[in-house]
Enzyme design. Structure first.
Site, PDB file in Angstrom:
ATOM      1  N   ARG A 110      54.245 -38.208  70.330  1.00 41.17           N
ATOM      2  CA  ARG A 110      54.298 -37.193  69.282  1.00 41.17           C
ATOM      3  C   ARG A 110      55.710 -37.022  68.764  1.00 41.17           C
ATOM      4  O   ARG A 110      55.930 -36.224  67.857  1.00 41.17           O
ATOM      5  CB  ARG A 110      53.827 -35.854  69.851  1.00 41.17           C
ATOM      6  CG  ARG A 110      52.394 -35.466  69.435  1.00 41.17           C
ATOM      7  CD  ARG A 110      52.107 -34.204  70.172  1.00 41.17           C
ATOM      8  NE  ARG A 110      51.096 -33.357  69.651  1.00 41.17           N
ATOM      9  CZ  ARG A 110      49.828 -33.313  70.094  1.00 41.17           C
ATOM     10  NH1 ARG A 110      49.401 -34.175  70.969  1.00 41.17           N
ATOM     11  NH2 ARG A 110      48.993 -32.408  69.630  1.00 41.17           N
ATOM     12  N   ARG A 112      51.115 -25.728  64.907  1.00 41.87           N
ATOM     13  CA  ARG A 112      50.802 -27.099  65.333  1.00 41.87           C
ATOM     14  C   ARG A 112      50.956 -28.078  64.164  1.00 41.87           C
ATOM     15  O   ARG A 112      51.428 -29.195  64.346  1.00 41.87           O
ATOM     16  CB  ARG A 112      49.382 -27.152  65.923  1.00 41.87           C
ATOM     17  CG  ARG A 112      49.322 -26.463  67.292  1.00 41.87           C
ATOM     18  CD  ARG A 112      47.911 -26.112  67.702  1.00 41.87           C
ATOM     19  NE  ARG A 112      47.092 -27.264  67.959  1.00 41.87           N
ATOM     20  CZ  ARG A 112      45.744 -27.228  68.011  1.00 41.87           C
ATOM     21  NH1 ARG A 112      45.102 -26.097  67.819  1.00 41.87           N
ATOM     22  NH2 ARG A 112      45.073 -28.318  68.268  1.00 41.87           N
TER      23      ARG A 112
HETATM   24  P1  AMP Z   1      46.186 -31.751  71.655  1.00 45.80           P
HETATM   25  O1  AMP Z   1      45.004 -31.576  72.556  1.00 45.80           O
HETATM   26  O2  AMP Z   1      46.586 -33.198  71.505  1.00 45.80           O
HETATM   27  O3  AMP Z   1      46.017 -31.060  70.325  1.00 45.80           O
HETATM   28  O4  AMP Z   1      47.416 -31.034  72.383  1.00 45.80           O
HETATM   29  C1  AMP Z   1      47.397 -29.654  72.665  1.00 45.80           C
HETATM   30  C2  AMP Z   1      48.821 -29.171  72.945  1.00 45.80           C
HETATM   31  O5  AMP Z   1      49.344 -29.862  74.093  1.00 45.80           O
HETATM   32  C3  AMP Z   1      49.833 -29.445  71.849  1.00 45.80           C
HETATM   33  O6  AMP Z   1      49.821 -28.464  70.828  1.00 45.80           O
HETATM   34  C4  AMP Z   1      51.150 -29.457  72.633  1.00 45.80           C
HETATM   35  O7  AMP Z   1      51.538 -28.133  72.978  1.00 45.80           O
HETATM   36  C5  AMP Z   1      50.733 -30.155  73.924  1.00 45.80           C
HETATM   37  N1  AMP Z   1      50.893 -31.632  73.835  1.00 45.80           N
HETATM   38  C6  AMP Z   1      49.899 -32.568  73.883  1.00 45.80           C
HETATM   39  N2  AMP Z   1      50.389 -33.811  73.780  1.00 45.80           N
HETATM   40  C7  AMP Z   1      51.735 -33.666  73.649  1.00 45.80           C
HETATM   41  C8  AMP Z   1      52.810 -34.583  73.467  1.00 45.80           C
HETATM   42  N3  AMP Z   1      52.599 -35.912  73.395  1.00 45.80           N
HETATM   43  N4  AMP Z   1      54.073 -34.078  73.370  1.00 45.80           N
HETATM   44  C9  AMP Z   1      54.301 -32.744  73.449  1.00 45.80           C
HETATM   45  N5  AMP Z   1      53.334 -31.832  73.594  1.00 45.80           N
HETATM   46  C10 AMP Z   1      52.061 -32.271  73.695  1.00 45.80           C
END
Ligand code: AMP
Length: 220
Positions: free
Chosen positions: A88, A172
């Protein structure tokens, strides 16, 4: 095949990665799922990540990179995986390059889920999943056939993510634009970028993705 799915929250990356794991046996590695499991278990990483995730911000590169490094070293990842939600940031992408080079391996492709931001809030704020089997639903776009009953397993228990609310979605999306979008030119320069039109229905996106993956397989 080793693939990355990139797209803003709500673009459908997770839905497609879960489908491909089910249908084609390609392991889905979602850093979001790993972090949610860490939060649920109350581990040290979970305790650090909880408030950051609830605010819609990014967890530190150091934590995420270590988590992925440990996971892709497992034997079940040797043949391939889909990275969903990682990398990310550019720092995460560079760390991934080093990990794969160390394993004498490489990425086969990076797929961007292109979507118009105006529909994302509706997609995200309405989504929920079956507690039992994980099937995804949406209040507005894909309710269960019988209200309150999972189409797949018949369970009547569902869950919603703590960060799937209108306020957090905005943060986000900002994080996606500022920190993740720069990955598009990064991978374009490496000749790895492909894209799908993620505004389409799940069925159409599945078709477009499957034909991209066939091309990817043929040139691997
Ligand atoms: P997601 O399920 O991919 O939408 O991720 C949910 C939350 O987890 C994100 O809003 C971040 O807070 C954290 N997160 C997930 N993947 C990452 C990543 N590669 N780098 C940093 N934070 C992450």
């Amino acid at each position: 095949m080793k693939l990355i799915f990139i797209g803003p929250p709500g673009s459908g990356k997770g839905t497609q990665a879960v489908r491909l794991e089910r249908e084609a046996g390609i392991i889905q590695l979602s850093t979001g799922d790993m972090l949610r499991a860490a939060v649920a278990s109350g581990s040290a990483i979970g305790q650090q990540a909880k408030s950051i995730m609830e605010a819609g911000e990014l967890v530190s590169d150091a934590i995420i990179v270590q988590m992925i490094q440990d996971r892709i070293a497992q034997p079940d990842c040797k043949k391939g995986f889909i990275l969903d939600g990682f990398p990310r940031t550019i720092a995460q992408a560079e760390a991934l390059d080093v990990m794969l080079t160390d394993q004498d391996s490489h990425l086969d492709g990076v797929i961007e889920f292109q979507v118009d931001e105006t529909i994302l809030v509706k997609r995200i704020a309405g989504r929920f999943t079956c507690k039992q089997c994980g099937e995804g639903y949406n209040d507005f776009l894909k309710p269960p056939a019988v209200d309150g009953v999972c189409d797949i397993c018949g369970s009547t228990e569902f869950k919603r993510r703590a960060d799937d609310n209108t306020e957090t979605v905005k943060t986000r999306l900002d994080a996606y634009r500022a920190q993740t979008e720069p990955l598009l030119p990064y991978y374009r320069e490496k000749g790895l970028m492909m894209s799908v039109d993620a505004m389409n229905s799940i069925e159409l996106v599945s078709k477009e993705l499957d034909s991209l993956l066939l091309q990817c397989q043929a040139s691997a």
